[in-house]
Every structure is written in C-alpha cells, then in structure tokens.
Motif scaffolding. Sequence first.
Motif, PDB file in Angstrom:
ATOM      1  N   GLY A  45      80.793  50.396  44.684  1.00 25.36           N
ATOM      2  CA  GLY A  45      80.259  49.396  44.729  1.00 25.36           C
ATOM      3  C   GLY A  45      80.660  48.578  45.534  1.00 25.36           C
ATOM      4  O   GLY A  45      80.418  49.320  46.915  1.00 25.36           O
ATOM      5  N   PRO A  46      81.002  47.421  45.444  1.00 19.91           N
ATOM      6  CA  PRO A  46      80.919  46.849  46.910  1.00 19.91           C
ATOM      7  C   PRO A  46      82.054  47.032  47.144  1.00 19.91           C
ATOM      8  O   PRO A  46      83.357  47.750  46.858  1.00 19.91           O
ATOM      9  CB  PRO A  46      80.900  44.975  46.046  1.00 19.91           C
ATOM     10  CG  PRO A  46      82.207  45.301  44.847  1.00 19.91           C
ATOM     11  CD  PRO A  46      80.606  46.551  44.039  1.00 19.91           C
ATOM     12  N   ALA A  54      79.970  48.901  52.756  1.00 17.99           N
ATOM     13  CA  ALA A  54      80.802  48.735  54.366  1.00 17.99           C
ATOM     14  C   ALA A  54      79.501  47.271  54.589  1.00 17.99           C
ATOM     15  O   ALA A  54      77.990  47.758  55.481  1.00 17.99           O
ATOM     16  CB  ALA A  54      80.614  49.723  55.300  1.00 17.99           C
ATOM     17  N   ALA A  55      79.976  46.348  54.636  1.00 20.17           N
ATOM     18  CA  ALA A  55      79.337  45.343  54.906  1.00 20.17           C
ATOM     19  C   ALA A  55      79.479  44.994  57.067  1.00 20.17           C
ATOM     20  O   ALA A  55      78.284  43.968  57.836  1.00 20.17           O
ATOM     21  CB  ALA A  55      80.011  44.296  54.389  1.00 20.17           C
ATOM     22  N   SER A  56      80.239  45.813  57.016  1.00 20.52           N
ATOM     23  CA  SER A  56      81.041  45.150  58.674  1.00 20.52           C
ATOM     24  C   SER A  56      81.540  46.961  59.006  1.00 20.52           C
ATOM     25  O   SER A  56      81.955  48.331  58.451  1.00 20.52           O
ATOM     26  CB  SER A  56      81.933  44.767  58.624  1.00 20.52           C
ATOM     27  OG  SER A  56      82.943  44.638  57.672  1.00 20.52           O
ATOM     28  N   ALA A  57      81.415  47.035  60.366  1.00 22.90           N
ATOM     29  CA  ALA A  57      82.451  48.706  60.847  1.00 22.90           C
ATOM     30  C   ALA A  57      83.458  48.196  60.036  1.00 22.90           C
ATOM     31  O   ALA A  57      84.544  49.006  60.226  1.00 22.90           O
ATOM     32  CB  ALA A  57      82.184  48.347  62.170  1.00 22.90           C
ATOM     33  N   ASP A  75      90.356  66.466  47.871  1.00 19.52           N
ATOM     34  CA  ASP A  75      89.977  66.621  46.560  1.00 19.52           C
ATOM     35  C   ASP A  75      89.346  65.218  46.088  1.00 19.52           C
ATOM     36  O   ASP A  75      88.660  65.096  45.530  1.00 19.52           O
ATOM     37  CB  ASP A  75      90.589  66.833  44.898  1.00 19.52           C
ATOM     38  CG  ASP A  75      91.383  66.222  44.785  1.00 19.52           C
ATOM     39  OD1 ASP A  75      91.963  65.113  45.783  1.00 19.52           O
ATOM     40  OD2 ASP A  75      91.926  66.098  43.321  1.00 19.52           O
ATOM     41  N   VAL A  76      89.756  64.650  47.613  1.00 16.75           N
ATOM     42  CA  VAL A  76      88.524  63.425  47.615  1.00 16.75           C
ATOM     43  C   VAL A  76      87.782  63.222  48.823  1.00 16.75           C
ATOM     44  O   VAL A  76      87.884  63.307  49.991  1.00 16.75           O
ATOM     45  CB  VAL A  76      89.598  62.056  47.534  1.00 16.75           C
ATOM     46  CG1 VAL A  76      89.598  60.860  47.617  1.00 16.75           C
ATOM     47  CG2 VAL A  76      91.010  62.042  46.674  1.00 16.75           C
ATOM     48  N   THR A  77      86.524  62.341  48.170  1.00 13.95           N
ATOM     49  CA  THR A  77      86.028  62.127  49.048  1.00 13.95           C
ATOM     50  C   THR A  77      85.697  60.772  49.072  1.00 13.95           C
ATOM     51  O   THR A  77      85.692  59.572  48.354  1.00 13.95           O
ATOM     52  CB  THR A  77      85.017  62.831  49.227  1.00 13.95           C
ATOM     53  OG1 THR A  77      84.251  64.381  49.377  1.00 13.95           O
ATOM     54  CG2 THR A  77      83.164  62.694  50.448  1.00 13.95           C
ATOM     55  N   ALA A  78      85.851  59.986  50.755  1.00 15.48           N
ATOM     56  CA  ALA A  78      85.650  58.582  50.527  1.00 15.48           C
ATOM     57  C   ALA A  78      84.986  58.028  51.998  1.00 15.48           C
ATOM     58  O   ALA A  78      85.121  58.520  52.947  1.00 15.48           O
ATOM     59  CB  ALA A  78      87.159  57.426  50.467  1.00 15.48           C
ATOM     60  N   TYR A  79      83.814  57.047  52.648  1.00 15.14           N
ATOM     61  CA  TYR A  79      83.485  56.702  53.428  1.00 15.14           C
ATOM     62  C   TYR A  79      82.844  55.430  52.934  1.00 15.14           C
ATOM     63  O   TYR A  79      82.532  55.027  51.771  1.00 15.14           O
ATOM     64  CB  TYR A  79      82.705  57.642  53.331  1.00 15.14           C
ATOM     65  CG  TYR A  79      81.190  57.825  52.747  1.00 15.14           C
ATOM     66  CD1 TYR A  79      80.502  57.082  52.036  1.00 15.14           C
ATOM     67  CD2 TYR A  79      81.615  59.288  51.845  1.00 15.14           C
ATOM     68  CE1 TYR A  79      79.311  57.816  51.109  1.00 15.14           C
ATOM     69  CE2 TYR A  79      80.060  59.683  50.942  1.00 15.14           C
ATOM     70  CZ  TYR A  79      79.685  58.816  50.633  1.00 15.14           C
ATOM     71  OH  TYR A  79      78.749  58.956  49.550  1.00 15.14           O
ATOM     72  N   GLY A  80      82.001  54.681  54.250  1.00 16.29           N
ATOM     73  CA  GLY A  80      81.392  53.081  53.467  1.00 16.29           C
ATOM     74  C   GLY A  80      80.080  53.332  53.584  1.00 16.29           C
ATOM     75  O   GLY A  80      79.182  54.751  54.405  1.00 16.29           O
ATOM     76  N   ALA A  81      79.747  53.230  52.376  1.00 17.68           N
ATOM     77  CA  ALA A  81      78.142  53.118  52.356  1.00 17.68           C
ATOM     78  C   ALA A  81      77.833  52.536  52.473  1.00 17.68           C
ATOM     79  O   ALA A  81      77.475  51.323  53.128  1.00 17.68           O
ATOM     80  CB  ALA A  81      77.711  52.837  50.450  1.00 17.68           C
ATOM     81  N   GLY A  82      76.293  52.730  52.947  1.00 18.63           N
ATOM     82  CA  GLY A  82      75.588  51.732  53.819  1.00 18.63           C
ATOM     83  C   GLY A  82      74.978  51.909  55.200  1.00 18.63           C
ATOM     84  O   GLY A  82      75.698  53.117  55.537  1.00 18.63           O
TER      85      GLY A  82
END
Length: 178
Positions: A74-75, A103-106, A123-130
């Motif tokens: 999502g956003p 991820a609209a910015s670093a 059990d969780v993966t999270a990162y900034g997309a794009g």
Amino acid sequence: LVGDLDPAALRRALPGRRLLYTLRGHADPPSVRLARLASAAAGYDTVDLDADRDLTPDVLAAVPPARRRISWHGPAVPLPALRDRFATMAAVPAAGYLLAPEAASAAAALVPLRLLAELGRRDVTAYGAGPLGTWSRLLAPYLGAPTVAGPLEDDPLDVVRLCADYPFPALPQVRDLY
C-alpha cells in the motif's frame, strides 16, 4: 503472470525449493479467486493472501494457517499506522506476514525496517516498495525478515542479480552502509 502452473511440475524442476503461490494484482471475481487459492493450498508450500481482500471466512477455511502468508502492499504510512496494520494482520494466524508500503523517499523506506526491528519476529518481512525502497529489501533480513524479494527482471535488484551478487541466505557482518 503465467496462469495456474502445476506445482508437481515445479517441484520436479526445482527440487528442494519451497513454492509460494501469489495472485497479487489479479482482478478475479471472488468465487474464482477463492477457487484458485484453495487449489494452490493443496500443492504449494505457502499461499499469499492479500490482507485487504482475502481474509474472508471462505478463504481462511480453504488455506490452513501453516500455509498462509498474509501480505499488504500500500501507500507509505507513518510507523504507528504500520504497527496498526500489522496488528490487524497478526490477528489472523499465518506462517508469515509481509508489509511493503511504497517508499516515496529514503526516509519512508526506513519505516518498515523500524517496524521489523521493533517486532523482533522471524515470521515478518517488511521493506519499502518501489525504486526508492530497493535498498531496504537488502537490509530486511538483518532485522529478522525470513525472505528477500525482487522482481523477475528489469530492476536494479531483480532476482538474478540478487542471487548472483548477494550471499543470501548467509548474512555476513555489515561493515559499511552508504
């Protein structure tokens, strides 16, 4: 992208690999989507369930918790909102969870990494997309994420480059970060 592949054929072609089934971006009617996810649960190790549309009683009955990965794309959102999003997702039993805000910015790409560090879960993966979040995919495993994601092609960090340039699943010590 490729339709419904036979998981048995994939297992023969990729022995010893875990298979993930995902319908991200598909606009199937709910009954067709349910049928595809239920069929995938019979042959794939993990079935990706979209947190915004797949957490219905019928889908959850068709995909056992041990085969579920609940994902949200999502956003960009601030850390408190991402915490709330994860809490909602984690209320549904699953083998794994994925959060990939745009991820609209670093600075925005740091938000999911901060969540990973706070949670301390494997059990969780999270990162900034794009494009501006590409680097966060590489750091996520150092904060506990069990997977690294990359597109198939046409990306500075596609799957071929990930496999060729980085030692995953090994996590050597990070000496410098630029």
